[in-house]
Motif scaffolding. Structure first.
Motif, PDB file in Angstrom:
ATOM      1  N   ARG A  70      -1.021  -0.691 -14.007  1.00 47.98           N
ATOM      2  CA  ARG A  70      -1.303  -0.068 -12.248  1.00 47.98           C
ATOM      3  C   ARG A  70      -1.580  -1.741 -11.262  1.00 47.98           C
ATOM      4  O   ARG A  70      -2.330  -2.169 -12.237  1.00 47.98           O
ATOM      5  CB  ARG A  70      -2.894   0.468 -12.531  1.00 47.98           C
ATOM      6  N   ALA A  71      -0.295  -1.686 -10.797  1.00 54.07           N
ATOM      7  CA  ALA A  71      -0.063  -2.789 -10.459  1.00 54.07           C
ATOM      8  C   ALA A  71      -0.701  -3.086  -8.616  1.00 54.07           C
ATOM      9  O   ALA A  71      -0.480  -3.614  -7.787  1.00 54.07           O
ATOM     10  CB  ALA A  71       1.352  -3.562  -9.581  1.00 54.07           C
ATOM     11  N   ARG A  72      -0.609  -1.497  -8.674  1.00 53.97           N
ATOM     12  CA  ARG A  72      -1.275  -1.621  -7.096  1.00 53.97           C
ATOM     13  C   ARG A  72      -2.882  -0.551  -6.372  1.00 53.97           C
ATOM     14  O   ARG A  72      -2.887  -0.226  -5.526  1.00 53.97           O
ATOM     15  CB  ARG A  72      -0.662  -0.484  -5.541  1.00 53.97           C
ATOM     16  N   ASN A  73      -3.352  -1.285  -7.629  1.00 54.83           N
ATOM     17  CA  ASN A  73      -5.020  -0.499  -7.507  1.00 54.83           C
ATOM     18  C   ASN A  73      -5.850  -1.798  -6.734  1.00 54.83           C
ATOM     19  O   ASN A  73      -6.169  -2.651  -7.041  1.00 54.83           O
ATOM     20  CB  ASN A  73      -5.764  -0.342  -8.638  1.00 54.83           C
ATOM     21  N   PHE A 129     -37.561 -14.894   5.675  1.00 53.79           N
ATOM     22  CA  PHE A 129     -36.877 -13.939   5.673  1.00 53.79           C
ATOM     23  C   PHE A 129     -35.364 -13.886   5.169  1.00 53.79           C
ATOM     24  O   PHE A 129     -35.012 -15.633   4.646  1.00 53.79           O
ATOM     25  CB  PHE A 129     -36.661 -14.279   8.170  1.00 53.79           C
ATOM     26  N   ASP A 130     -35.012 -13.102   5.230  1.00 49.77           N
ATOM     27  CA  ASP A 130     -33.657 -13.423   3.878  1.00 49.77           C
ATOM     28  C   ASP A 130     -32.681 -12.394   4.440  1.00 49.77           C
ATOM     29  O   ASP A 130     -32.652 -11.532   5.360  1.00 49.77           O
ATOM     30  CB  ASP A 130     -34.142 -12.462   2.800  1.00 49.77           C
ATOM     31  N   TYR A 131     -31.291 -13.215   3.936  1.00 48.30           N
ATOM     32  CA  TYR A 131     -29.994 -12.562   4.653  1.00 48.30           C
ATOM     33  C   TYR A 131     -29.126 -12.752   3.600  1.00 48.30           C
ATOM     34  O   TYR A 131     -29.442 -14.081   3.156  1.00 48.30           O
ATOM     35  CB  TYR A 131     -29.477 -12.719   6.341  1.00 48.30           C
ATOM     36  N   THR A 132     -28.278 -11.501   3.471  1.00 48.51           N
ATOM     37  CA  THR A 132     -27.578 -11.799   2.257  1.00 48.51           C
ATOM     38  C   THR A 132     -25.891 -11.184   2.976  1.00 48.51           C
ATOM     39  O   THR A 132     -25.901 -10.323   3.991  1.00 48.51           O
ATOM     40  CB  THR A 132     -27.847 -11.052   1.238  1.00 48.51           C
ATOM     41  N   ASN A 133     -25.168 -12.653   2.539  1.00 51.92           N
ATOM     42  CA  ASN A 133     -23.770 -11.557   2.703  1.00 51.92           C
ATOM     43  C   ASN A 133     -22.724 -12.081   1.772  1.00 51.92           C
ATOM     44  O   ASN A 133     -22.825 -12.387   0.878  1.00 51.92           O
ATOM     45  CB  ASN A 133     -23.458 -12.394   4.116  1.00 51.92           C
ATOM     46  N   LEU A 134     -21.775 -10.967   1.430  1.00 49.33           N
ATOM     47  CA  LEU A 134     -21.036 -10.534   0.140  1.00 49.33           C
ATOM     48  C   LEU A 134     -19.874 -10.044   0.455  1.00 49.33           C
ATOM     49  O   LEU A 134     -19.649  -9.052   1.653  1.00 49.33           O
ATOM     50  CB  LEU A 134     -21.158  -9.758  -0.768  1.00 49.33           C
ATOM     51  N   ASN A 135     -19.215 -10.671   0.249  1.00 48.14           N
ATOM     52  CA  ASN A 135     -17.458  -9.762   0.374  1.00 48.14           C
ATOM     53  C   ASN A 135     -16.863 -10.366  -0.982  1.00 48.14           C
ATOM     54  O   ASN A 135     -16.729 -11.696  -1.221  1.00 48.14           O
ATOM     55  CB  ASN A 135     -16.732 -11.116   1.834  1.00 48.14           C
ATOM     56  N   TYR A 136     -16.348  -9.686  -1.201  1.00 50.16           N
ATOM     57  CA  TYR A 136     -15.390  -9.877  -2.341  1.00 50.16           C
ATOM     58  C   TYR A 136     -14.026  -8.740  -2.190  1.00 50.16           C
ATOM     59  O   TYR A 136     -14.041  -7.773  -2.080  1.00 50.16           O
ATOM     60  CB  TYR A 136     -15.855  -9.618  -3.561  1.00 50.16           C
ATOM     61  N   LEU A 137     -13.006  -8.765  -2.696  1.00 49.27           N
ATOM     62  CA  LEU A 137     -11.686  -8.228  -3.180  1.00 49.27           C
ATOM     63  C   LEU A 137     -11.270  -8.432  -4.423  1.00 49.27           C
ATOM     64  O   LEU A 137     -11.609  -9.472  -5.388  1.00 49.27           O
ATOM     65  CB  LEU A 137     -10.576  -8.810  -2.096  1.00 49.27           C
ATOM     66  N   ALA A 138     -10.918  -7.207  -5.178  1.00 43.32           N
ATOM     67  CA  ALA A 138     -10.772  -7.740  -6.584  1.00 43.32           C
ATOM     68  C   ALA A 138      -9.512  -6.585  -7.032  1.00 43.32           C
ATOM     69  O   ALA A 138      -9.648  -5.333  -6.278  1.00 43.32           O
ATOM     70  CB  ALA A 138     -12.053  -6.711  -7.510  1.00 43.32           C
ATOM     71  N   GLN A 139      -8.555  -6.975  -7.175  1.00 50.38           N
ATOM     72  CA  GLN A 139      -7.607  -6.014  -7.656  1.00 50.38           C
ATOM     73  C   GLN A 139      -8.057  -5.288  -9.284  1.00 50.38           C
ATOM     74  O   GLN A 139      -8.586  -6.036  -9.980  1.00 50.38           O
ATOM     75  CB  GLN A 139      -6.260  -6.972  -8.429  1.00 50.38           C
ATOM     76  N   GLN A 140      -7.401  -4.127  -8.742  1.00 54.08           N
ATOM     77  CA  GLN A 140      -8.275  -3.530 -10.755  1.00 54.08           C
ATOM     78  C   GLN A 140      -6.521  -3.280 -11.401  1.00 54.08           C
ATOM     79  O   GLN A 140      -5.948  -2.001 -10.897  1.00 54.08           O
ATOM     80  CB  GLN A 140      -8.602  -2.256  -9.971  1.00 54.08           C
ATOM     81  N   PRO A 141      -6.920  -3.319 -12.809  1.00 55.06           N
ATOM     82  CA  PRO A 141      -5.951  -3.131 -13.680  1.00 55.06           C
ATOM     83  C   PRO A 141      -5.471  -1.422 -14.068  1.00 55.06           C
ATOM     84  O   PRO A 141      -4.293  -1.569 -14.968  1.00 55.06           O
ATOM     85  CB  PRO A 141      -5.892  -3.702 -14.479  1.00 55.06           C
ATOM     86  N   SER A 198       1.897  -2.167  -1.766  1.00 53.56           N
ATOM     87  CA  SER A 198       1.064  -2.619  -3.484  1.00 53.56           C
ATOM     88  C   SER A 198       0.109  -3.499  -2.776  1.00 53.56           C
ATOM     89  O   SER A 198      -0.467  -3.946  -3.165  1.00 53.56           O
ATOM     90  CB  SER A 198       1.793  -2.745  -3.625  1.00 53.56           C
ATOM     91  N   GLY A 199       0.138  -3.863  -1.092  1.00 48.77           N
ATOM     92  CA  GLY A 199      -1.247  -4.931  -1.349  1.00 48.77           C
ATOM     93  C   GLY A 199      -2.226  -3.970  -0.641  1.00 48.77           C
ATOM     94  O   GLY A 199      -2.459  -2.544  -1.108  1.00 48.77           O
ATOM     95  N   PRO A 200      -3.701  -4.722  -0.478  1.00 51.01           N
ATOM     96  CA  PRO A 200      -5.169  -4.736   0.073  1.00 51.01           C
ATOM     97  C   PRO A 200      -4.869  -4.077   1.478  1.00 51.01           C
ATOM     98  O   PRO A 200      -5.400  -4.530   1.847  1.00 51.01           O
ATOM     99  CB  PRO A 200      -6.245  -5.749  -1.039  1.00 51.01           C
ATOM    100  N   ASP A 201      -4.125  -2.492   1.294  1.00 52.75           N
ATOM    101  CA  ASP A 201      -4.550  -1.787   2.779  1.00 52.75           C
ATOM    102  C   ASP A 201      -4.858  -0.458   2.312  1.00 52.75           C
ATOM    103  O   ASP A 201      -4.290  -0.270   1.670  1.00 52.75           O
ATOM    104  CB  ASP A 201      -2.742  -1.495   3.100  1.00 52.75           C
TER     105      ASP A 201
END
Length: 802
Positions: free
Chosen positions: A344-347, A315-327, A452-455
């Motif tokens: 670009r400061a809001r991507n 049995f395998d379980y994988t969980n990934l969460n990531y947040l990246a700002q893109q220039p 400008s945030g991750p909304d």
């Protein structure tokens, strides 16, 4: 079809099974303490297996001598030549703490550093195919950020999209295939699919950390018969097997340039019939450009239970969460002025990935293997940002951003049965399998928030909104027919029944030159597309007396049009509403082997015929809006061809005779030509295929003495086009950044490591010549525009194993 499958099964069960002979062995250390479990590599037959007690019995097909390599955790390897005998053979192991790191590396090479997959492995057949294996534990590279050009340095012909997000996404292509998120390969982890949607959206937003990998298996285009309809073939990430100890802890911490910090912590072990491997991986960094910060958390658990030597569950379980700002991307002029700038400061980009897998393995006998894999995905990826067609235009604070959100829910089951049998005196193998895959994905796009945030919430009605219910049933089979001791033929087939749907709407909005809306209409769509595909192929191999092997294969390939090809709205990009599936063929002919265990060689020629290839070219906007766009459509029929070679020379075995010293040099090169054979679009026929550098070279050397290892590598790519119209770069372009070539570039990397007992220190410099270059012109996120690659970076990693 049903009659054919059952007839093959009946024929196979009726054929003569292999006779078996036994070799009795026991394992102990120099103090006569029993040692187990022991990994066994039969170099004569190519088989690899684990013996979990001492003494044990090894079964072999013939009464003759066999060459073996034995390996036990915390001990060195032992090489022996054994024959069937009633007498128990004693195998003596030496503790690893008495051996230097160079000696350990050399010994592991015998067991793990195979440069190709064996002809038959468990429930898979690779005979006659071009295969490559990356043994990750043997690498002295920047594993903390999955440095692609280093990790895949000995896989020939790959093109790479590089990023600065800590290696969170893998983007590789080759032979004229777009590298973007590895969408032209079937990507798997421990044998199961990990992409967003195998048919409708085969992009890989999740890539396992290199620190967790035991090996990376690459099978080129002929993999389409066993693994599905992709022109690139298969990339399978095999994670570490559980430790044979009751508990083993590995801790790795890395610090690097631009605020990089990563932690990799794994826990694994074996207790009786139960074994486990888990890890947690954390990454954060600021990136080398402004507005480039990222953070990720990745957890994995693998649980196994062996009911007997024949039956086990996993049995395998994988969980990934990531947040990246893109220039954002750059124009040619901006890149030439300062490749580290950003306007670009809001991507932002956000991913949540949950993978589940359950596997049953059963051996009906020593000749009959069965596996059943169940897998599922529950995931989401979201992107929000200011994406103006004029890349040089500054972001406008307070304006709406563009939002794209996709949710992916799919599951599947794949069953495989492999039987080894004899016709006369020759060993053969039959593989039969079936796969069921079902997906129900949702996507919408529209105006996002003005902040400008991750909304990732819509600010207005969606511009597009669709559900994509996909259904796929596949039946496949291959058979290795050994015509003689040296020559084999492997025919195969794959039948695909595919049904893809798209239900939803899109808004068609047109503006005049002043930016005023002149048309705003909602168009509802309900698409239901069914097709049945029959793929076939054949491979051949001839084993020569000098240890080399000649191989060749040809197979049919197919790739269904994805919904990203159809309905995603991107500034500067227009899509042909009649875009359709791609079809074609791939072929390899080559030679591989070793000269006196000193020089490894794999050299081949290949051809890839791409019918109705999907691509892009420069055109007036067909929607009536002003300006130039890249137009995506079935451009035409294309051919890519070339020569690929990988050579690895063990200089220490050639000129020196010291177990504590190692030295090798390698060269990995590809010369690739390409041409659009015909096209309905103007000025395309005769052009070069995009993403095909004429010259693709990776070369380097590795030196080791006792517990110190060092590697240096040089990578070079000649220039390559990025669209079918072969548009040339304009160094003064300060508007788009999406038109033009990727210029030639080279980049050099250095890696070092030192081991003391259970501690290891790794360090290195990536791009130590500090070159400014780029590998991608993005039409959408993370651009649009030129995406610069990282400048010089440093890293240091401390590892401890308990």
């Amino acid at each position: 079809m049903r009659f054919t499958v059952f007839s093959l099964l009946f024929l196979c069960f009726g054929l003569t099974a292999n006779a078996q002979f036994s070799i009795n062995v026991s394992f102990s250390d120099i103090s006569a303490e029993a040692v187990w479990p022991v990994e066994v590599y039969n170099k004569t037959t190519g088989e690899k297996f684990v013996l979990k007690q001492s003494p044990s019995v090894i079964s072999v097909p013939e009464n003759k001598a066999y060459d073996f390599t034995f390996y036990a955790e915390d001990f060195g390897t032992v090489d022996m030549t054994l024959s069937p005998s009633e007498k128990v053979v004693e195998v003596k192991f030496l503790k690893v703490e008495l051996l230097s790191e160079v000696v350990i590396q050399k010994q592991r090479e015998k067991l793990f550093a195979l440069n190709k997959l064996r002809d038959v492995e468990e429930t898979a057949i690779y005979a006659g195919k071009k295969t490559e294996v990356v043994s990750v534990d043997q690498l002295t590279v920047n594993k903390a950020v999955n440095n692609t050009r280093q990790v895949y340095s000995q896989v020939v012909g790959l093109t790479i999209n590089e990023g600065s997000d800590g290696g969170l996404q893998l983007s590789v292509g080759g032979r004229g295939l777009n590298p973007n998120r590895t969408s032209n390969f079937n990507t798997r982890q421990n044998g199961y699919d990990i992409s967003a949607d195998v048919l409708g959206y085969p992009e890989s937003y999740y890539t396992p950390p290199v620190e967790a990998l035991q090996e990376i298996q690459v099978v080129r285009g002929a993999a389409s018969l066993q693994y599905g309809t992709q022109f690139g073939g298969l990339i399978n990430f095999k994670l570490h097997d559980p430790s044979t100890k009751k508990m083993e802890i590995v801790l790795r911490n890395t610090l690097g340039s631009y605020g990089l910090y990563t932690n990799f912590s794994s826990l694994s072990g074996t207790v009786g019939k139960f074994s486990y491997y888990t890890y947690f991986n954390y990454k954060q960094g600021d990136g080398f450009r402004p507005n480039s910060e990222f953070s990720s958390r990745n957890f994995f658990a693998n649980l196994n239970y062996a009911f007997s030597e024949k039956t086990s569950i996993h049995f395998d379980y994988t969980n990934l969460n990531y947040l990246a700002q893109q220039p954002g991307g750059l124009t040619d002029l901006m890149f030439n002025q300062d490749p580290e700038q950003s306007n670009r400061a809001r991507n932002w980009f956000d991913v949540h990935w949950n993978l589940f897998a359950f596997q049953l393995k059963h051996k009906f006998s020593s000749n009959d293997n069965f596996s059943l894999q169940l897998f599922g995905l529950d995931a989401q990826r979201q992107a929000v940002g200011y994406r103006q067609n004029r890349v040089s235009a500054d972001d406008v604070p307070g304006s709406n951003r563009d939002l794209i959100s996709g949710k992916f829910a799919n599951w599947g089951a794949e069953a495989r049965y492999l039987r080894k049998y004899k016709i006369g005196s020759q060993n053969n193998a039959l593989l039969l399998g079936a796969k069921y895959y079902q997906a129900h994905n949702r996507e919408f796009q529209g105006a996002g928030s003005t902040g400008s945030g991750p909304d990732f919430e819509l600010a207005d009605d969606a511009m597009t909104q669709y559900t994509y219910p996909n259904l796929n049933l596949a039946i496949f089979g291959e058979n290795v027919f050994r015509i003689s001791d040296k020559f084999s033929i492997t025919p195969g087939f794959r039948y695909e029944s595919i049904r893809t749907k798209a239900n939803g709407f899109y808004r068609n909005v047109l503006y005049d030159l002043a930016g005023n809306v002149i048309l705003d209409e909602t168009i509802n769509e309900k698409i239901d597309k069914k097709r049945e595909i029959f793929l076939f192929g054949i491979g051949m191999a001839h084993k020569m007396d000098n240890g080399f092997e000649l191989y060749g294969n040809v197979s049919r390939n197919y790739r269904s049009v994805t919904y990203n090809d159809i309905r995603t709205s991107t500034p500067g990009l227009a899509i042909d509403p009649g875009i359709d599936d791609e079809k074609g063929y791939t072929s390899d002919v080559g030679i591989r082997g070793k000269f006196n265990d000193k020089i490894s060689l794999d050299a081949s020629v290949f051809a890839l015929y791409y019918g109705e290839k999907i691509g892009e070219y420069l055109a007036e906007n067909p929607n009536g809006a002003a300006g130039l766009v890249r137009y995506r459509t079935n451009v035409g029929n294309a051919l890519t061809y070339g020569f690929e070679a990988m050579v690895d020379w063990k200089l220490d075995r050639t000129f020196f005779d010291s177990p504590d010293f190692s030295w090798n040099v390698f060269a990995n090169g590809a010369l690739t030509g390409s041409e659009y054979l015909d096209s309905d679009a103007g000025n395309i026929e005769g052009n070069k295929v995009e993403f095909v550098p004429l010259v693709n070279v990776k070369t380097g050397t590795g030196v080791g003495y006792r517990n110190v290892l060092a590697t240096i590598q040089l990578t070079y790519y000649s220039d390559q086009f990025t669209d079918a119209s072969n548009s040339k770069s304009d160094p003064n372009d300060n508007t788009y950044g999406v038109f033009g070539q990727i210029p030639s570039y080279y980049v050099a990397d250095l890696g070092l490591s030192y081991k003391w007992r259970n501690w290891k220190l790794e360090s290195g410099i990536n791009n130590f010549t500090n070159n400014n270059y780029f590998t991608r012109r993005a039409t959408g996120y993370p651009g649009p525009g030129i995406i610069p690659s990282e400048t010089r970076t440093f890293y240091v990693t401390l590892e401890v194993v308990f």
